[in-house]
Every structure is written in structure tokens, then in C-alpha cells.
Write an enzyme that holds these catalytic residues in place. Structure first.
Site, PDB file in Angstrom:
ATOM      1  N   GLU A 256       0.839  -1.194   0.000  1.00 39.89           N
ATOM      2  CA  GLU A 256       0.000   0.000   0.000  1.00 39.89           C
ATOM      3  C   GLU A 256       0.876   1.246   0.000  1.00 39.89           C
ATOM      4  OE1 GLU A 256      -2.810  -0.149   3.215  1.00 39.89           O
ATOM      5  OE2 GLU A 256      -3.828  -1.914   2.438  1.00 39.89           O
TER       6      GLU A 256
ATOM      7  N   HIS B 174      -8.253   1.185   1.868  1.00 40.76           N
ATOM      8  CA  HIS B 174      -8.020   1.054   3.309  1.00 40.76           C
ATOM      9  C   HIS B 174      -8.911   2.024   4.094  1.00 40.76           C
ATOM     10  CE1 HIS B 174      -4.754  -0.526   6.248  1.00 40.76           C
ATOM     11  NE2 HIS B 174      -5.909  -0.372   6.866  1.00 40.76           N
TER      12      HIS B 174
END
Length: 531
Positions: free
Chosen positions: A262, A280
């Protein structure tokens, strides 16, 4: 008396500053600074309240000459160098339960979006296509939801799913039968869950035990047409394998809020029609952000003003008077708990911590907390000596503390016993010589067999038949694989019977070497250990 001074360096709810002030702290809210700017400023403060943007590096900590506590409004503390902070005497706190409801609700929302293909239908409709015939969803009513992880968030998801009239089954090594009944789920093993679940949702941290828990092999065992949701941690699923099974149609749909890397700029999953994702967002609600901001302010203020410790990741709840005496016992206790956690897998409904001799005169709570922290660290990346008892209670684990002042073989002894499916299993240890920081901690018994060994670094545990030539065969195996042995620790029940061997080694034991050790003549069981 000078008030403690706190810096809030990331954006968070303004009520956090109000709580600091109400509880006797001076507070500055200065957000968006560069690392260089923070480096200049940080020396003025006793406390630092952050979210995910501020990076607390060794350089920042070196400049933070007054800093006593760092508070993370949220769970993850990847942006804080915790070992370095510990070395500088700085307490690091987080708020592990402030966003539980929000994350659970996001998982349910992702499940519903998968069931009815809402994102895809929305995109087509807004493009003027009116694609009514292109989408045929499924009901969740009557379907089986498989939870991988039934802790705080998982149990909330279970309750919401039951409200949707789903049947919930769960795989969780720490879920006791009593707790399963309490939250209304059926406890199953992982293979059973994979075979039966129509929907699978993950609620476990990323540890060595859970990494790629949905591997290519595991995904291949799932029910045809399964739908998978992950709002927990990236790395729990083999993303390439999931993409292949989505393409083949074996997996009917997948919804991810987290990715192995990420920010996720690319993924084999991107662009698939039966895949949806979010960046997220599990904790991204107004309520959750308010909760974690208020909680971190309360915890930090309590520590700075009153000395209270809550949700610390690198410090137990200790008074100043108790700490020097308890510190070596806690180091020993954590290692014993870690040993049990690595060896006694499966259902652990009961744990007892027995203190004998000099140890019986001490406060047992921090010692028990250390045992639980060591025991559960294999299954949780946020567990510590403060929150471990809470996590054990949440999972329905019965914890007993026993003090025994009788004189035994050792002047002081800590014994940890767990109830397993195969019966009670016990390990024990003592302190020798200079026990400062756990340096004198020794294992004295493992599962009924006497043995003296340090529990430190990388080790290899072997159960074997006591027979001539065995030690030579193991030594040869280690040499052939370039593994240097530090210590060789032996114990046995009786001559020619069951024996144990604990090797300390200079590097981690690979799975390949462990498998070779299992094939050595006389070996019954092999397990690499790490402390």
C-alpha cells in the site's frame, strides 16, 4: 508544578486538545510539518499525539529530549520505531479497539456489495447503459459466513451477520467452546471453514502464523462460488492466486480494503469484473476518528499527569516501586508464554501461572500479563503486557494465578500450564545469578521433562527417542546445512525413553531444514522456535 506539554502533530478531532487541557496538560496543535521542522520543535514536548502521517524515527527520538510518551490514535504503529523509543525510555501507546465497530461495518458493507454487485451496477447505470440484465445477485439470508478470526472485530461481524439471518462459523485458535456459544458461532478448523463457507471474511492480524493464510492451496479448498472479504490486513491472501481463481470462476467475487503493498498502485486483481476494492477505509468514519482521538488523549494525559499506563506497546502496568523486582521475572514469564504459544497449538481454554518460592511474594498481575503477551503474540501483532489479559478474557480463556510459598528445588520458580485437547502441558523456569533484564532466566522443565536452557534467539525443539548416535546425526545435519549451533540442551524422561533437545542456532531454521530433521532416525517431532 509545570504542566506536561503535548504536541498534536497530525489532524485529529479537536476534542482531543480539549481533553488534554481539561486533564492538566498544555497542548499545541501543529500539523503538516516536515520531518526537519518536527526535528527542531520536538525537544519542547513531553508527549506526542499522532496518527499515521508523522514518522517517529530515531532522529526524531534523539531530538526529543523531554519526550515521555507517544500516543497513536489508531492501531498501527508502523510509523514509530518502537525498539528505539523503548531504548530512550519513551512509552508508546495505541488505541486498538477504537475503530472496531467501524471496521466490522465496512466488512459487512463489502459483503453486501459483493452479493449484489453494487459498484459494477452503479458504474453501468451512471454510464447510461441501464444494465439490468447483466447482474444477478445472491441473497445472504441462509448463507454460511466463515470468520477467520473471532476476536473483537470478528465477533461484531458475527453479530451483524446473525441479524442478516446468516449461519456463522469461525476459525480462531483462541476461540473457546464457551466463547463460541456466547457469540453464537460454530467453532471449526480452517479446512472445515473453507469447505463450507459461502462468504469468507478475515479478521486477524498479520503474523508469521497468518501470513498468506488464504494461500493458493487454501483457496483451492474453498467451496465453488465462494465470495471473500478482507478488511483486516494486507498479506493475509495470496493476491495472484485469488486473481486466478476469480478468473476461473471458482471464486465468485472478492472485496479487499487492504493490500499486500500500500498504496496499491497496481494489482493482478485490478480490472476484474467480479472484484471490488476500497483504499483502506476500514477505520474511516467520523465516529471512529473521534473515538481514537479521545481515547489517545485520555491515555496520554493519564500517564503524564498520574502515571497510569493503558494500551502501552512497550511497557507493562507497573508502579515505580515494583518495576525493579518484577522486570527479570516478566522477561522470564514472557519467554515461557512464548514457548507454550509456539508449541501448544489449538484450543487453549485454561491457563494457569504458578509462582513458587521468592516469586510468590511478588505482584502476580504483571507476571501473568507477560505470560499472556508471550503466549498470544503468535496470533496478534498488537498484544502487549497491558492488553493481553483483556484479549484472553475476550476469547473466553480462563486464567488462574497460583502462589505457592513452599520450598522446592529452586529458590524461585515460574510455572505456566495450559489445558490443551491432548491434556495439560506445563513449562517452568527460574532465575540464576544476575537476572537483570532477564539475563539469568532459565528454562527448567518442558512438558514434564527436566532441562536447563536459555530461551533466546533462534532455536530448534526436537522430541526424540533416547538412543546412542542421535546427537551425532542431528549435529551432522546442522553442519551439512551450514547452521552453527550455539548450545545443545538435553533432557529425558528415563533412559531409552522420550527425550527432548533444544538447540540454539545462529540463524533461523528454514522449513526445508526442519523437514529434513523430521526424517532423522529417532525423531518424533520438530519445531523451529524464535524468542
Amino acid at each position: 508544578m509545570t504542566k506536561p506539554k503535548v504536541l498534536i502533530s497530525d489532524k485529529m478531532d479537536p476534542n482531543a486538545a480539549r481533553i488534554f487541557e481539561e486533564r492538566g496538560c498544555d497542548v499545541d496543535v501543529i500539523t503538516g510539518e516536515t520531518a526537519e521542522e518536527l526535528l527542531v520543535r520536538i525537544g519542547e514536548y513531553d508527549g506526542l499525539a499522532i496518527r499515521s502521517s508523522t514518522k517517529v524515527t530515531p532522529e526524531i527520538l534523539d531530538a526529543a529530549t523531554r519526550l515521555k510518551v507517544i500516543g497513536r490514535a489508531g492501531i498501527g504503529v508502523d510509523n514509530v520505531d518502537i525498539p528505539y523509543a523503548s531504548g530512550k525510555g519513551v512509552v508508546v501507546m495505541n488505541t486498538p479497539f477504537g475503530n472496531s465497530i467501524t471496521t466490522a461495518e465496512h466488512a459487512i458493507a463489502m459483503m453486501m456489495a459483493l452479493a449484489r454487485q453494487i459498484p459494477q451496477a452503479n458504474a453501468g447505470t451512471q454510464a447510461g447503459e441501464w444494465p439490468k440484465s447483466s447482474f444477478m445477485g445472491v441473497e445472504v439470508t441462509g448463507k454460511t459466513l466463515g470468520l477467520i478470526g473471532a476476536g473483537n472485530i470478528g465477533s461484531i461481524v458475527a453479530a451483524r451477520a446473525q441479524g442478516l439471518k446468516m449461519k456463522v462459523i469461525a476459525f480462531d485458535p483462541f476461540l473457546t467452546p464457551e466463547r463460541a456459544i456466547e457469540i453464537g458461532v460454530e467453532k471449526v478448523d480452517l479446512d472445515g471453514l473453507l469447505e463450507r463457507a459461502d462468504f469468507i471474511t478475515l479478521h486477524t492480524p498479520l503474523t508469521d502464523e497468518t501470513r498468506n493464510i488464504l494461500s493458493r492451496e487454501s483457496l483451492g479448498k474453498t467451496k465453488a462460488g465462494v465470495r471473500i472479504v478482507n478488511c483486516a490486513r494486507g498479506g493475509l491472501i495470496d493476491e495472484a492466486a485469488l486473481a486466478d481463481l476469480l478468473e476461473s470462476g471458482h471464486v465468485a467475487g472478492a472485496a479487499l480494503d487492504v493490500f499486500q503493498t500500500e498504496p496499491a498502485k497496481e494489482s493482478p486483481l485490478f480490472g476484474m469484473p467480479n472484484f471490488i476494492c476500497t483504499p483502506h477505509l476500514g477505520a474511516s468514519t467520523t465516529e471512529a476518528q473521534v473515538n481514537v482521538a479521545l481515547q489517545v488523549a485520555e491515555q496520554m494525559a493519564d500517564y503524564l499527569v498520574n502515571g497510569g499506563v493503558t494500551n502501552a506497546l512497550n511497557m507493562p502496568s507497573l508502579s515505580a516501586e515494583e518495576a525493579p523486582k518484577l522486570k527479570p521475572y516478566m522477561a522470564l514469564a514472557e519467554r515461557l508464554g512464548s514457548l507454550v504459544g509456539q508449541l501448544a497449538h489449538g484450543n487453549l481454554p485454561k491457563i494457569s501461572v504458578e509462582l513458587e518460592g521468592d516469586a510468590a511474594e511478588l505482584n502476580p498481575k504483571p507476571i501473568t500479563g507477560a505470560v499472556l503477551a508471550g503466549l498470544m503474540r503468535r496470533y496478534s501483532d498488537t498484544v502487549n503486557m497491558v492488553n493481553a489479559p483483556y484479549l484472553a478474557k475476550e476469547r473466553g480463556i480462563e486464567v488462574r494465578e497460583i502462589r505457592n510459598t513452599r520450598e522446592g528445588i529452586y529458590q524461585t520458580l515460574v510455572r505456566v500450564t495450559v489445558a490443551t485437547d491432548a491434556g495439560d502441558r506445563s513449562v517452568a523456569g527460574t532465575l540464576f545469578g544476575n537476572a537483570k533484564d532477564g539475563g539469568g532466566a532459565r528454562l527448567t522443565e518442558i512438558f514434564g521433562i527436566g532441562i536447563e536452557a536459555e530461551l533466546d534467539g533462534d532455536m530448534l525443539y526436537i522430541v526424540n527417542d533416547d538412543a546412542p548416535g542421535f546427537i551425532g546425526r542431528i549435529g551432522t545435519l546442522m553442519g551439512e546445512n551450514g547452521i552453527n549451533i550455539g548450545t545443545f540442551n538435553l533432557g529425558r524422561r528415563q533412559a531409552g525413553g522420550e527425550a527432548v533437545l533444544l538447540l540454539s542456532v545462529d540463524q533461523p531454521i528454514s522449513q526445508e531444514v526442519a523437514e529434513r530433521a523430521e526424517k532423522v532416525e529417532g525423531v518424533r517431532f520438530v519445531k523451529p522456535l524464535a524468542f
